[in-house]
Design a protein around this motif. Sequence first.
Motif, short mmCIF file in Angstrom:
data_model
loop_
_atom_site.label_atom_id
_atom_site.label_comp_id
_atom_site.label_asym_id
_atom_site.label_seq_id
_atom_site.Cartn_x
_atom_site.Cartn_y
_atom_site.Cartn_z
N THR A 187 5.38 15.87 -1.12
CA THR A 187 5.94 15.55 0.19
C THR A 187 5.06 16.07 1.32
O THR A 187 5.47 16.06 2.47
CB THR A 187 7.34 16.16 0.34
OG1 THR A 187 7.25 17.53 -0.03
CG2 THR A 187 8.34 15.43 -0.49
N ARG B 261 0.80 -1.21 0.00
CA ARG B 261 0.00 0.00 0.00
C ARG B 261 0.84 1.28 0.00
O ARG B 261 0.66 2.15 -0.84
CB ARG B 261 -0.89 -0.04 1.25
CG ARG B 261 -1.76 1.12 1.43
CD ARG B 261 -2.60 0.92 2.65
NE ARG B 261 -1.81 1.11 3.87
CZ ARG B 261 -2.34 1.14 5.08
NH1 ARG B 261 -3.61 0.95 5.24
NH2 ARG B 261 -1.58 1.32 6.14
N THR B 262 1.80 1.34 0.93
CA THR B 262 2.57 2.58 1.08
C THR B 262 3.29 2.95 -0.21
O THR B 262 3.21 4.07 -0.70
CB THR B 262 3.61 2.40 2.20
OG1 THR B 262 2.96 1.84 3.32
CG2 THR B 262 4.24 3.70 2.57
N ILE B 263 3.98 1.95 -0.78
CA ILE B 263 4.78 2.20 -1.98
C ILE B 263 3.86 2.55 -3.16
O ILE B 263 4.13 3.47 -3.94
CB ILE B 263 5.67 0.97 -2.25
CG1 ILE B 263 6.92 1.36 -2.99
CG2 ILE B 263 4.99 -0.11 -3.00
CD1 ILE B 263 7.96 0.25 -2.97
N CYS C 189 2.64 15.41 3.96
CA CYS C 189 2.23 14.12 4.50
C CYS C 189 0.72 14.04 4.67
O CYS C 189 0.17 12.96 4.82
CB CYS C 189 2.96 13.80 5.79
SG CYS C 189 2.87 15.04 7.05
N VAL D 43 -4.19 6.96 3.22
CA VAL D 43 -4.08 5.83 4.15
C VAL D 43 -5.29 5.76 5.07
O VAL D 43 -5.85 4.69 5.33
CB VAL D 43 -2.77 5.93 4.96
CG1 VAL D 43 -2.73 4.89 6.05
CG2 VAL D 43 -1.57 5.78 4.06
N LEU E 224 -0.75 11.84 1.65
CA LEU E 224 -0.60 10.39 1.87
C LEU E 224 -1.43 9.98 3.08
O LEU E 224 -2.04 8.90 3.10
CB LEU E 224 0.87 10.04 2.09
CG LEU E 224 1.16 8.56 2.22
CD1 LEU E 224 0.80 7.83 0.95
CD2 LEU E 224 2.61 8.32 2.56
N ILE F 77 2.35 6.22 -2.65
CA ILE F 77 3.27 7.35 -2.81
C ILE F 77 3.61 7.54 -4.28
O ILE F 77 3.70 8.66 -4.78
CB ILE F 77 4.53 7.21 -1.92
CG1 ILE F 77 5.32 8.51 -1.88
CG2 ILE F 77 5.44 6.10 -2.36
CD1 ILE F 77 4.74 9.55 -1.01
N ILE F 78 3.71 6.42 -5.02
CA ILE F 78 3.99 6.55 -6.46
C ILE F 78 2.79 7.14 -7.18
O ILE F 78 2.92 8.03 -8.03
CB ILE F 78 4.39 5.18 -7.04
CG1 ILE F 78 5.75 4.78 -6.49
CG2 ILE F 78 4.44 5.22 -8.55
CD1 ILE F 78 6.18 3.39 -6.82
#
Lengths: 202, 200
Positions: free
Chosen positions: B114, B75-77, B116, B123, B119, B80-81
């Motif tokens: 960037t 999920r994280t990767i 946060c 999430v 993101l 962020i992409i």
Amino acid sequence: MDYFKEFFKGVWEKNPTFVLGIGMCPTLAVSTSVSNAIWMGIGTTFVLFGSNILVSAIRNIVPSHVRIPIFITIIATFVIIVELTLKAYQPAVYKALGIYIPLIVVNCIILGRAEEFAAKNNIPASILDALGMGLGFTLNLTVLSFIREILGSNKLFGYTLIPGFKPALLMILAPGAFFTLGLLLWGMNVIKARTARFKRTE
Amino acid sequence: MEIKILFTILISTIFINNYVLSRILGLCPYLGVSKKLDSAIGMGLAVIFVMTIASFFTFIIYKFVLIPFHIEYLRTIAFIIVIASLVQLVEMVIEKISPALYQALGIFLPLITTNCAVLGVAVLNIDSGFITQEFGLLNSVVQGFGAGVGFTLALLLMAGIRERLEIAMVPENLKGLPITFITAGLMAMAFLGFSGMKIF
């Protein structure tokens, strides 16, 4: 190269939160208790350590115009390692830190060090830089959470300090984070101004 | 019924769980761009825009790519992409369609990758359990929009206060970041008044 200096600059001279002013969100959000702060510090240091080594190793073969996406992907990989490890071995910590673990990806300290230091220096220097910065960040978190946990929940590492004392709940909520950091930065400025004046009169 | 839920989500992301003042997300732009009111407006609009679109796309990717292939741990990767390329795409589209808007938002868009809070909202959309709900996509888009509006509200208030702080008598060592943090603390305290508010 002075390796000793590379390590200690992250702790005081180029301290990420207090001097460079980066990585604020996790610093403020996670510093509600000392144990949370230390776990967050360990996680961030691990990501910093891994990403600095990898970035430094590939620094000569990455074309400069695609470097940021590559760095971000490397960082995200290490963040996933931290996330899965904590979930498996420290479920309580994983729950307490919540969304701030995936958000290590966007912590400016990590990308900042990859871009500014690891992409220009060799592997041993990058390792020391990562450990120093990680230590500096962990110390900041610990100081902040020490103050907030004592004042806000009358506890330290989960043990009650003064029985029967009603703590100021505000300190572990968001306003307490802002106040504590503001006052600490004020203190830093006072110390810096004093030493500057002292040097001038000498 | 659905309207009621959407309204609740909107109010709670804007006031009760304000992303900056209650969840402490997105502090870098909050401190960096709040020096002047007009640049704060530009940044705020760009964040609302990107957060809404990012909520939409990350939700779709999680539901139709990550879950069917059982790779939820990526999920994280993935997010962020997606966010980074989305910001880039939005920047190019705006530049082509509306140069005036690009002039206003242009310099802020690259900074948002960037941020946060973007993101964070992606999430949180997953963690709120919208994925199994019937109108999950709509809910998460509304949550993204509300988060952007809440961020903009906090940013504008801060910029207004900081413009007045410029002419105020502040002790030398408190100038700059320290006084900004104390101001933010007072604002967060005010926003704490919304917590525990029952909407329906």
